[in-house]
Design an enzyme around this catalytic site. Sequence first.
Site: not given
Length: 403
Positions: A141, A226, A255
């Site tokens: 994801f 990531d 984030k």
Amino acid sequence: MSTTEELIASAEAHSAPTYHPLPVVVATADGAWMTDVEGRRYLDLLAGYSALNFGHGNRRLIEAAKAQLERVTLTSRAFHHDRFAEFCERLAELCGMEMVLPMNTGAEAVESAVKTARKWGYRVKGVPEGRAKVVVAGNNFHGRTTTIISFSTDSEARADFGPYTPGFEIVPYGDLTAMRAAVTENTVAVLLEPIQGEAGVLVPPAGYLAGVRELTRERNVLFVADEIQSGLGRTGRTFACEHEGVVPDMYVLGKALGGGVVPVSAVVSSSEVLGVFRPGEHGSTFGGNPLACAVALEVIAMLRSGEYQRRATELGEHLHRELGQLAGSGRITQVRGRGLWAGIDIDPAYGTGREISEKLMDRGVLVKDTHGSTVRIAPPLVISKEDLDWGLAQLRGVLGLGA
């Protein structure tokens, strides 16, 4: 004041149905706690999918934002501003890298990393134009843009959004043999999550990341990590790659970099890699804006202290001990994770992940399900041990194990 039911009905009437949130409407929050519009308090054990690593309303971050709001919030990249250079320098230093490409959202950062790897492949490695390949892992994801979902194996994220962007090779996560077979002379990058968050907090086999690092060096391929969810303290280290002593060629961050205050993301790499760009080839109006830089600089300063990494390590060990005991109960079939991050597979006999999340909500605890039977736990790193234990007691109660 509108009620929970009224606000949810209005949201459903006027917003595209792209989410299925739990039926709670948050009005205020502080630390690890949130309060809804009717005054009910909830312990936040999700932390905005790690965007809120430092808790809700962290005073250092709020004060940094307030101070910058009074000065200047946006210049666009048409002009320099006085927070930009320090932000890039400090973030590169935190990562042990040299250059920063600032963006806003995680998906933008992943897209930027893909573009960077392709351009590096053509300009530096010498891959023939239009032939660059990026190897990725199944169950990944990395976001929901059209290019990113082109290499997703999640039918919900992918179906009905074609035609899809070519140039990606998908191999099973954790399988070094498959990875080695997929890397060719036209491969420019391997893009991986060191821990797959949305897939259910999947931790790869020991030695996998180190093996990928060795392979990519051997084949002159960029290793792109990531760390949007796994990075910036969540696993007990600044970066999850550190657990295997691995330094990738490129970090993708987001984030928690914005402290839950503003969206901030970045690609961080060497001057050889990010130096392939020329003015006009990539950019973002809001990327690296003064407000974002001010908040992110405070995040970086907090991480440099090591306090949050230590908390994630210590409380994470406690969390996994407690969850390990529950795993022996038969109600939970598997627990995975690292630091203050866990994926819990619920025995279907005791409910779906959604049903368990709703029952926890009724007890004042907020978590989120994924992939049917899995519940994710990722509290703010500022949570107290007492609050964490109270939340775990509610989980035991929901599973019929006391409390």
